[in-house]
Motif scaffolding. Structure first.
Motif, PDB file in Angstrom:
ATOM      1  N   UNK A  19       0.855  -1.266  -0.030  1.00 31.44           N
ATOM      2  CA  UNK A  19      -0.118  -0.004   0.180  1.00 31.44           C
ATOM      3  C   UNK A  19       0.777   1.200  -0.024  1.00 31.44           C
ATOM      4  N   UNK A  20       2.077   1.204   0.654  1.00 30.67           N
ATOM      5  CA  UNK A  20       2.868   2.178   0.518  1.00 30.67           C
ATOM      6  C   UNK A  20       3.389   2.903  -0.929  1.00 30.67           C
ATOM      7  N   UNK A  21       3.409   1.862  -1.763  1.00 39.63           N
ATOM      8  CA  UNK A  21       3.753   2.203  -3.317  1.00 39.63           C
ATOM      9  C   UNK A  21       2.577   3.076  -4.003  1.00 39.63           C
ATOM     10  N   UNK A  22       1.447   3.446  -3.330  1.00 37.47           N
ATOM     11  CA  UNK A  22       0.479   4.371  -3.896  1.00 37.47           C
ATOM     12  C   UNK A  22       0.333   5.366  -3.241  1.00 37.47           C
ATOM     13  N   UNK A  23      -0.214   6.451  -3.820  1.00 39.37           N
ATOM     14  CA  UNK A  23      -0.370   7.819  -3.350  1.00 39.37           C
ATOM     15  C   UNK A  23      -1.535   8.122  -2.703  1.00 39.37           C
ATOM     16  N   UNK A  24      -1.787   8.091  -1.494  1.00 36.88           N
ATOM     17  CA  UNK A  24      -2.941   8.469  -0.748  1.00 36.88           C
ATOM     18  C   UNK A  24      -3.406   9.855  -0.584  1.00 36.88           C
ATOM     19  N   UNK A  25      -4.589  10.258  -0.741  1.00 41.24           N
ATOM     20  CA  UNK A  25      -4.953  11.400  -0.527  1.00 41.24           C
ATOM     21  C   UNK A  25      -5.210  11.677   1.173  1.00 41.24           C
ATOM     22  N   UNK A  26      -5.873  12.819   1.668  1.00 41.49           N
ATOM     23  CA  UNK A  26      -5.850  13.166   2.867  1.00 41.49           C
ATOM     24  C   UNK A  26      -6.935  12.119   3.653  1.00 41.49           C
ATOM     25  N   UNK A  27      -7.960  11.630   3.033  1.00 30.50           N
ATOM     26  CA  UNK A  27      -8.778  10.885   3.349  1.00 30.50           C
ATOM     27  C   UNK A  27      -8.470   9.513   3.693  1.00 30.50           C
ATOM     28  N   UNK A  28      -7.199   9.168   3.369  1.00 33.25           N
ATOM     29  CA  UNK A  28      -6.846   7.796   3.612  1.00 33.25           C
ATOM     30  C   UNK A  28      -5.259   7.542   3.943  1.00 33.25           C
TER      31      UNK A  28
END
Length: 177
Positions: A19-28
């Motif tokens: 999951x760290x390989x993906x860019x999360x927005x503020x909601x996640x």
């Protein structure tokens, strides 16, 4: 029945979704979660599910400690448990909807996940769960089965999928570090 692990199942590969390989927005948040899936061919579709689970547990690719050490040739740990405490009887058969629910609830702990991560999870994990002819969930074992690294994972979910139509087995571990 005189069947060895090597004539029952065959390891064919692995996928790893970090999951760290993906860019999360503020909601996640990635929450240090990952999903490791190991794929096997079912060489003998005539074998019952309990035998298939036993063959999987006996396979060298099952000897993964899931705490960063990778495959452990000594086969002492498997996630938070001592490997010696895992048997076909430590898995319970669940329907596909239950297996999906376990994974979806775990994923929802991250809040809003990126669409690209959702697509990858759907393709590599959830679609195979939907299509499996049998799903087995590793039970939460008691404290006597917990190994010395058991507290590394906040949650540890292991699901074994058997798809007799495609003659495939998928070992899914969804956890965190």
């Amino acid at each position: 029945m005189d069947v060895s692990t090597s004539t029952a199942i065959d390891y064919t590969g692995q996928s790893f979704i970090n999951f760290r390989d993906f860019e999360f927005e503020e909601e996640g948040r990635h929450r240090f979660r990952w999903i490791d899936s190991k794929k096997f061919d079912l060489l003998r579709p005539d074998l019952d599910d309990k035998f298939v689970l036993g063959a999987l547990i006996a396979h060298p690719q099952f000897l993964d400690d899931y705490v960063g050490g990778g495959l452990d040739p000594e086969g002492l740990r498997h996630g938070p448990y001592w490997l010696s405490r895992i048997s076909p009887d430590t898995y319970r058969k669940v329907d596909n909807a239950t297996a999906l629910d376990v994974l979806e609830q775990w994923i929802s702990g991250c809040g809003m996940i990126p669409e690209s991560l959702r697509v990858e999870i759907d393709h590599k994990v959830l679609d195979p769960v939907r299509e499996a002819t049998a799903c087995y969930l590793l039970r939460t074992l008691d404290n006597t089965a917990a190994n010395d690294y058991a507290d590394i994972h906040n949650e540890f979910h292991e699901i074994v999928l058997i798809d007799r139509g495609t003659r495939r087995i998928l070992l899914i571990v969804a956890t965190d570090d």
